[in-house]
Design a protein around this motif. Structure first.
Motif, mmCIF file in Angstrom:
data_model
loop_
_atom_site.group_PDB
_atom_site.id
_atom_site.type_symbol
_atom_site.label_atom_id
_atom_site.label_comp_id
_atom_site.label_asym_id
_atom_site.label_seq_id
_atom_site.Cartn_x
_atom_site.Cartn_y
_atom_site.Cartn_z
ATOM 1 N N ALA A 1 2.662 42.431 -13.917
ATOM 2 C CA ALA A 1 3.753 41.814 -13.168
ATOM 3 C C ALA A 1 4.012 40.383 -13.625
ATOM 4 O O ALA A 1 5.165 39.946 -13.700
ATOM 5 N N LEU A 2 2.956 39.630 -13.931
ATOM 6 C CA LEU A 2 3.147 38.278 -14.466
ATOM 7 C C LEU A 2 3.957 38.325 -15.757
ATOM 8 O O LEU A 2 4.872 37.519 -15.968
ATOM 9 N N GLY A 3 3.629 39.280 -16.614
ATOM 10 C CA GLY A 3 4.359 39.414 -17.865
ATOM 11 C C GLY A 3 5.813 39.800 -17.663
ATOM 12 O O GLY A 3 6.714 39.268 -18.318
ATOM 13 N N ALA A 4 6.065 40.720 -16.718
ATOM 14 C CA ALA A 4 7.438 41.156 -16.460
ATOM 15 C C ALA A 4 8.294 40.004 -15.961
ATOM 16 O O ALA A 4 9.443 39.838 -16.371
ATOM 17 N N PHE A 5 7.730 39.194 -15.080
ATOM 18 C CA PHE A 5 8.500 38.061 -14.570
ATOM 19 C C PHE A 5 8.777 37.047 -15.673
ATOM 20 O O PHE A 5 9.891 36.531 -15.800
ATOM 21 N N ASP B 1 12.657 34.636 -21.756
ATOM 22 C CA ASP B 1 12.596 34.672 -23.213
ATOM 23 C C ASP B 1 13.897 34.175 -23.823
ATOM 24 O O ASP B 1 14.996 34.561 -23.409
ATOM 25 N N GLY B 2 13.757 33.320 -24.806
ATOM 26 C CA GLY B 2 14.915 32.831 -25.546
ATOM 27 C C GLY B 2 15.680 31.716 -24.882
ATOM 28 O O GLY B 2 16.654 31.218 -25.452
ATOM 29 N N LEU B 3 15.279 31.286 -23.686
ATOM 30 C CA LEU B 3 15.994 30.221 -22.977
ATOM 31 C C LEU B 3 15.299 28.892 -23.208
ATOM 32 O O LEU B 3 14.085 28.773 -23.071
ATOM 33 N N SER B 4 16.099 27.889 -23.543
ATOM 34 C CA SER B 4 15.533 26.560 -23.781
ATOM 35 C C SER B 4 15.627 25.678 -22.545
ATOM 36 O O SER B 4 14.877 24.718 -22.403
ATOM 37 N N GLY B 5 16.602 25.966 -21.665
ATOM 38 C CA GLY B 5 16.839 25.090 -20.531
ATOM 39 C C GLY B 5 17.719 23.916 -20.860
ATOM 40 O O GLY B 5 18.144 23.170 -19.979
ATOM 41 N N MET B 6 18.024 23.701 -22.141
ATOM 42 C CA MET B 6 18.850 22.571 -22.563
ATOM 43 C C MET B 6 20.336 22.899 -22.517
ATOM 44 O O MET B 6 21.174 22.009 -22.434
ATOM 45 N N ASP B 7 20.663 24.196 -22.636
ATOM 46 C CA ASP B 7 22.072 24.558 -22.727
ATOM 47 C C ASP B 7 22.580 25.038 -21.381
ATOM 48 O O ASP B 7 21.887 24.980 -20.364
ATOM 49 N N ALA B 8 23.810 25.510 -21.365
ATOM 50 C CA ALA B 8 24.462 25.860 -20.108
ATOM 51 C C ALA B 8 24.244 27.315 -19.695
ATOM 52 O O ALA B 8 24.772 27.756 -18.692
ATOM 53 N N ARG B 9 23.463 28.071 -20.469
ATOM 54 C CA ARG B 9 23.251 29.466 -20.120
ATOM 55 C C ARG B 9 22.530 29.593 -18.778
ATOM 56 O O ARG B 9 21.678 28.778 -18.432
ATOM 57 N N ALA C 1 10.058 30.180 -21.229
ATOM 58 C CA ALA C 1 9.119 31.287 -21.103
ATOM 59 C C ALA C 1 7.684 30.791 -21.235
ATOM 60 O O ALA C 1 6.791 31.221 -20.491
ATOM 61 N N GLU C 2 7.451 29.875 -22.166
ATOM 62 C CA GLU C 2 6.122 29.301 -22.333
ATOM 63 C C GLU C 2 5.685 28.560 -21.075
ATOM 64 O O GLU C 2 4.541 28.690 -20.611
ATOM 65 N N ALA C 3 6.599 27.780 -20.501
ATOM 66 C CA ALA C 3 6.255 27.007 -19.308
ATOM 67 C C ALA C 3 5.946 27.913 -18.124
ATOM 68 O O ALA C 3 4.973 27.699 -17.397
#
Length: 483
Positions: free
Chosen positions: A58-62, A67-75, A125-127
């Protein structure tokens, strides 16, 4: 509405932790083991293994949502985990381990293995992965006090920051510490150094050195943070939550290409601190300098800035965009492009600051910004002390504005703007103390002008309300011939 990807993981254990009591989830997990249990002597061990496997899965699924998100952009970023709720649920999980006669060490080993072996794509994702692991490990280990960690010589700073549980404090000794990748913060953290001249973090990370990405609190004190290298990068970016920064030195943000003053493009990088999505920042006794765009760029939230110095930032010491507000008191803005740029619908209060020797202007106000300026000393800033354009409607009261090549205060605004200029001392400002141009309206009262070629100038079709000004009037408006 959930995205298809979000729906896929709504059923994941950790995501459900945010919505329903953990005891129910854990007891259900234990009850379902009965379907697989046998009469074999090792049935309890099999049950424990399955329970731990369910947690790790479950930790992995969440985590994979990020994945692939930097948090810097507007996505769009999926909802961040609540570390407080996670810790409550982890406590229920620990109780379930005890009730099932399971060893906590088995759970700890499994979580550590998942943390160290799982692949995470991107800083978010790392954080999330390391923060989930840190908090589950902290609770399962039975920790009762907030963690205090002193960084050891040679220890990786990014790894140490990411692996601290919520509420922890990281103490940095004197020295220089390197970051080669962004650190995304999704748990409450405190970082303490020995002073901004003694403890320095140097970053070559793209985008930002530190990204606050969740509704949590970050505190940094006694640390210098410096970006080194090219590309486009800010130093600290607040996309969510709150930050308290005291006695910090932030410098070196870079930008490829250019971004016009007041442009949304300014948000993409190049500032010391960016508040864009975050709620609040409290900044005190700090220095922000030599950044490619601004020392502090505010697009959202309510910053409180006190006794800070902003110098040698290319566009502005402080830039306000969006509907931001806040309060700046007793700060110094010097040798920047402009001391402050205020655009869009921003409405900060600026009181008792010293704004001096900036290259273009002391303050530039545009858009529909409506700041309040009180008791500031604005001196020797290029051509203009306070320049107001577009539909800017500032309240400029009881300031001392001196030593500008063209004008102390210049207003060239639309008819709908309502600027007020009251009780200011306008001295030795080249061509004029106070200028109303274009179709400016508004009001000026109680101002004193001296040492300029003209005191108060009216030009174009300007028609402000004038009362009790001690300023020689120069009316340069075009007079229409009688009909």
């Amino acid at each position: 509405m959930w995205s298809p990807r979000g729906i896929k993981y709504v059923a994941g254990f950790v995501l459900l932790l945010m919505m329903v009591p953990g005891a129910f989830l854990v007891s259900s997990a234990l009850n379902r083991q009965d379907e697989h249990a046998t009469a074999a002597d090792d049935a309890p061990a099999v049950g424990c293994t399955r329970l731990v496997e369910r947690l790790v899965s479950a930790l992995g699924a969440f985590t994979r949502q990020f994945d692939g998100l930097s948090g810097m952009d507007a996505r769009q970023v999926p909802p961040m985990p609540s570390m407080r709720q996670l810790r409550t649920e982890a406590g229920s999980f620990a109780e379930a381990l005890d009730q099932g006669d399971c060893r906590a060490s088995q759970a700890r080993r499994a979580v550590v293995a998942w943390r160290d072996d799982a692949e995470a794509s991107g800083p978010l994702a790392e954080a999330v992965r390391t923060a989930l692991a840190a908090n589950v490990l902290d609770v399962v280990s039975g920790t009762t006090r907030p963690v205090l960690h002193r960084l050891a010589k040679g220890q990786d700073l990014a790894a140490a920051l990411s692996r601290l549980p919520s509420g922890a404090t990281l103490v940095l000794p004197p020295g220089t510490f390197a970051l080669d990748r962004p650190v995304a913060v999704v748990q409450d953290l405190t970082v303490r150094g020995a002073g901004p001249g003694r403890t320095t973090i140097t970053s070559t990370a793209p985008g930002a050195a530190v990204l606050l990405a969740s509704q949590v609190s970050l505190r940094i004190a006694g640390v210098g943070l410096r970006h080194r290298g090219g590309g486009t990068a800010s130093v600290i970016v607040l996309r969510a939550g709150r930050a308290t920064l005291d006695r910090v030195r932030i410098t070196g943000a870079t930008r490829e290409g250019s971004a016009g003053a007041g442009s949304r493009a300014m948000l993409t990088g190049g500032s010391g601190i960016v508040l864009a999505g975050g709620q609040r920042i409290a900044l005190s006794r700090s220095t922000l300098s030599d950044n490619a765009v601004g020392g502090l760029l505010v697009a959202t939230g309510v910053p409180t800035v006190r006794a800070a110095t902003f110098h040698d930032n290319t566009a502005c010491g402080v830039c306000f965009l969006g509907r931001s507000a806040g309060r700046l008191t007793r700060n110094v803005m010097t040798r920047n492009g402009s001391g402050l740029l205020l655009g869009d619908r921003s409405a900060p209060v600026l009181a008792d600051n010293r704004i001096l020797r900036n290259k273009q202007a002391g303050l530039v106000i545009e858009g529909t910004a409506h700041p309040v300026l009180r008791r500031n000393v604005i001196t020797d800033n290029g051509n203009i002390g306070v320049a107001v354009y577009s539909s800017g409607s500032p309240v400029i009261v009881a300031n001392t504005i001196t030593g500008h090549r063209q004008a102390g205060v210049l207003l060239d605004v639309t008819r709908r703007a309502t600027p007020r200029v009251e009780d200011n001392v306008l001295r030795d400002n080249g061509s004029a103390g106070l200028v109303f141009m274009g179709s400016s309206r508004g009001a000026a009262s109680g101002n004193t002008c001296s040492g300029a070629r003209f005191g108060l100038v009216l030009d174009g079709s300007a028609a402000p309300v004038l009362r009790r000004n001690d300023c020689a009037l120069q009316d340069q408006r075009v007079q229409r011939p009688p009909s």
